[in-house]
Design an enzyme around this catalytic site. Structure first.
Site, PDB file in Angstrom:
ATOM      1  N   ASN A 281       0.887  -1.106   0.011  1.00 37.58           N
ATOM      2  CA  ASN A 281      -0.148  -0.157   0.027  1.00 37.58           C
ATOM      3  C   ASN A 281       0.896   1.271  -0.076  1.00 37.58           C
ATOM      4  O   ASN A 281       1.233   1.704   1.002  1.00 37.58           O
ATOM      5  CB  ASN A 281      -0.768  -0.152   1.180  1.00 37.58           C
ATOM      6  CG  ASN A 281      -1.816   1.094   1.340  1.00 37.58           C
ATOM      7  OD1 ASN A 281      -1.917   1.981   0.225  1.00 37.58           O
ATOM      8  ND2 ASN A 281      -2.644   1.290   2.268  1.00 37.58           N
ATOM      9  N   TRP A 282       1.063   1.880  -1.230  1.00 40.94           N
ATOM     10  CA  TRP A 282       1.889   2.962  -1.221  1.00 40.94           C
ATOM     11  C   TRP A 282       1.104   4.037  -0.665  1.00 40.94           C
ATOM     12  O   TRP A 282       2.120   5.038  -0.624  1.00 40.94           O
ATOM     13  CB  TRP A 282       2.136   3.277  -2.712  1.00 40.94           C
ATOM     14  CG  TRP A 282       3.326   2.407  -3.496  1.00 40.94           C
ATOM     15  CD1 TRP A 282       3.731   1.164  -2.854  1.00 40.94           C
ATOM     16  CD2 TRP A 282       3.477   2.028  -4.737  1.00 40.94           C
ATOM     17  NE1 TRP A 282       4.408   0.606  -3.712  1.00 40.94           N
ATOM     18  CE2 TRP A 282       4.513   1.210  -4.981  1.00 40.94           C
ATOM     19  CE3 TRP A 282       3.226   3.118  -5.905  1.00 40.94           C
ATOM     20  CZ2 TRP A 282       5.034   0.767  -6.190  1.00 40.94           C
ATOM     21  CZ3 TRP A 282       3.942   2.815  -6.943  1.00 40.94           C
ATOM     22  CH2 TRP A 282       4.663   1.763  -7.454  1.00 40.94           C
ATOM     23  N   LYS A 283       0.044   4.362  -0.491  1.00 39.80           N
ATOM     24  CA  LYS A 283      -0.629   5.405   0.274  1.00 39.80           C
ATOM     25  C   LYS A 283      -0.219   6.639  -0.691  1.00 39.80           C
ATOM     26  O   LYS A 283      -0.414   6.578  -1.977  1.00 39.80           O
ATOM     27  CB  LYS A 283      -0.206   5.750   1.679  1.00 39.80           C
ATOM     28  CG  LYS A 283      -0.277   4.220   2.634  1.00 39.80           C
ATOM     29  CD  LYS A 283      -0.355   4.493   3.812  1.00 39.80           C
ATOM     30  CE  LYS A 283      -0.573   3.139   4.826  1.00 39.80           C
ATOM     31  NZ  LYS A 283      -0.438   3.045   6.062  1.00 39.80           N
TER      32      LYS A 283
ATOM     33  N   HIS B   2     -10.080   0.892   4.666  1.00 33.18           N
ATOM     34  CA  HIS B   2      -8.705   1.088   5.069  1.00 33.18           C
ATOM     35  C   HIS B   2      -8.748   2.140   6.134  1.00 33.18           C
ATOM     36  O   HIS B   2      -9.854   2.910   6.085  1.00 33.18           O
ATOM     37  CB  HIS B   2      -7.457   1.649   4.245  1.00 33.18           C
ATOM     38  CG  HIS B   2      -6.336   1.549   4.720  1.00 33.18           C
ATOM     39  ND1 HIS B   2      -5.955   2.638   5.602  1.00 33.18           N
ATOM     40  CD2 HIS B   2      -5.290   0.766   4.577  1.00 33.18           C
ATOM     41  CE1 HIS B   2      -4.666   2.429   6.114  1.00 33.18           C
ATOM     42  NE2 HIS B   2      -4.398   1.523   5.536  1.00 33.18           N
TER      43      HIS B   2
ATOM     44  N   GLU C 159      -5.712  -5.073  10.346  1.00 33.25           N
ATOM     45  CA  GLU C 159      -4.616  -3.906  10.678  1.00 33.25           C
ATOM     46  C   GLU C 159      -5.004  -3.074  11.902  1.00 33.25           C
ATOM     47  O   GLU C 159      -5.812  -2.325  11.917  1.00 33.25           O
ATOM     48  CB  GLU C 159      -4.569  -3.048   9.471  1.00 33.25           C
ATOM     49  CG  GLU C 159      -4.147  -3.623   7.988  1.00 33.25           C
ATOM     50  CD  GLU C 159      -3.667  -2.723   7.268  1.00 33.25           C
ATOM     51  OE1 GLU C 159      -2.583  -2.644   6.689  1.00 33.25           O
ATOM     52  OE2 GLU C 159      -4.486  -1.647   6.651  1.00 33.25           O
TER      53      GLU C 159
ATOM     54  N   SER D 296       3.109  -1.724  10.381  1.00 27.40           N
ATOM     55  CA  SER D 296       4.689  -1.669  11.006  1.00 27.40           C
ATOM     56  C   SER D 296       5.320  -3.057  10.320  1.00 27.40           C
ATOM     57  O   SER D 296       6.291  -3.502  11.153  1.00 27.40           O
ATOM     58  CB  SER D 296       4.791  -1.319  12.034  1.00 27.40           C
ATOM     59  OG  SER D 296       4.389  -0.179  12.398  1.00 27.40           O
TER      60      SER D 296
ATOM     61  N   GLY E  15       2.652  -1.054   4.670  1.00 31.56           N
ATOM     62  CA  GLY E  15       2.827   0.522   4.084  1.00 31.56           C
ATOM     63  C   GLY E  15       4.326   0.974   3.578  1.00 31.56           C
ATOM     64  O   GLY E  15       4.801   0.458   3.023  1.00 31.56           O
ATOM     65  N   GLY E  16       4.878   1.455   4.989  1.00 31.66           N
ATOM     66  CA  GLY E  16       6.152   1.998   4.832  1.00 31.66           C
ATOM     67  C   GLY E  16       7.251   1.288   4.102  1.00 31.66           C
ATOM     68  O   GLY E  16       8.029   1.834   3.309  1.00 31.66           O
TER      69      GLY E  16
HETATM   70  P1  13P Z   1       2.615   0.445   7.742  1.00 29.97           P
HETATM   71  O1  13P Z   1       3.272  -0.588   7.124  1.00 29.97           O
HETATM   72  O2  13P Z   1       3.341   1.875   7.335  1.00 29.97           O
HETATM   73  O3  13P Z   1       2.419   0.726   9.097  1.00 29.97           O
HETATM   74  O4  13P Z   1       1.152   0.851   7.123  1.00 29.97           O
HETATM   75  C1  13P Z   1       0.355  -0.457   7.232  1.00 29.97           C
HETATM   76  C2  13P Z   1      -0.772  -0.007   6.533  1.00 29.97           C
HETATM   77  O5  13P Z   1      -1.599   0.671   6.720  1.00 29.97           O
HETATM   78  C3  13P Z   1      -1.113  -1.006   5.149  1.00 29.97           C
HETATM   79  O6  13P Z   1      -2.309  -0.647   4.674  1.00 29.97           O
END
Ligand code: 13P
Length: 248
Positions: free
Chosen positions: A11-13, A97, A165, A209, A230-231
């Site tokens: 998820n690149w957000k 999400h 999540e 995370s 995510g990150g």
């Molecule tokens: P992080 O991996 O940055 O904590 O984000 C998780 C997330 O929200 C994936 O959708």
């Protein structure tokens, strides 16, 4: 041998520009085996979908939207229709999400409508759910998960995946322990069965995370069928490392 094919989702957000995305996809292609053990899916921002599609053509990687509107089309400025995502080659879409729930006030009914719209438009929904820190401390975790799952799946989709999540673990560096994540996943699978879904076949991903450093011990739990990252997914090398933890 895992009961379900693992799924690794990035998820690149609201990150990356076109050139970054193109470099990323080239690195991902180069680093993946021809037939990865895990199904791999990228969730870029909407403007990045065409360059990602162009850069990934023929690679064993799918892509999807981070959100969709429940309506087929219409006067909804700033929103995206499932048919438009499918037209851009998407096969998946995130629904519910926690950042959508938080930033856009999406409740369970809105999420349920998006899940139904995804199926209508030929996309597989990845239903995201999870408790906040306050809800966990108040002993409400399982009640929240039960409600988000039941209401989110009210349209009874046939093909979908779930991402657990916990909100307190997203972007905080505070990962759920494998025991705690496995407990939530086992609960969710039990609820899927109670709702009459083919629970043994549904993939339940963990998100919050996830890093190359903690992915191995999470992936070792049979209840955890993959990750929504995510990150750490913003770096193709780190995402490839996480993918490899789900099987060679
Ligand atoms: P992080 O991996 O940055 O904590 O984000 C998780 C997330 O929200 C994936 O959708």
């Amino acid at each position: 041998m895992r009961a379900r094919r693992p799924l690794a989702a990035a998820n690149w957000k609201m990150h990356l520009l076109r050139a970054d995305a193109e470099r990323y996809c080239a690195a991902l292609r180069a680093g993946l085996p021809a037939a990865p053990a895990a199904e791999v899916v990228l969730f870029p921002s909407f403007p990045l979908l065409p360059p990602v599609a162009a850069a990934l053509g023929g690679a064993p990687v799918a892509w999807g939207g981070q959100d969709l509107h429940a309506a087929e089309k219409g006067a909804h400025t700033g929103d995206v229709a499932g048919a438009q995502l499918a037209d851009a080659g998407c096969t998946w879409v995130l629904c519910g999400h926690s950042e959508r729930r938080r930033d856009h006030g999406e409740g369970d009914a809105a999420v349920a409508a998006k899940v139904a719209a995804a199926v209508r438009d030929g996309l597989q929904p990845l239903l995201c759910l999870g408790e906040t820190r306050e809800e966990r401390h108040a002993g409400q975790t399982f009640a929240v998960l039960e409600r988000q799952l039941r209401e989110g799946l009210a349209s009874r989709p046939e093909r979908f995946a779930v991402a657990y999540e916990p909100v307190w673990a997203i972007g905080t560096g505070e990962t759920a322990t494998p025991e705690l994540a496995a407990e939530a996943h086992a609960f969710l699978r039990g609820q899927l069965a109670a709702l009459g879904f083919p629970a043994a076949a549904v993939r339940i991903l963990y998100g919050g995370s996830v890093t190359p450093e903690n992915a191995g011990e999470l992936a070792a739990r049979e209840e955890i069928d993959g990750f929504l990252v995510g990150g750490a997914s913003l770096d193709p090398g780190r995402f490839l490392d996480i993918i490899s933890r789900l099987g060679a």
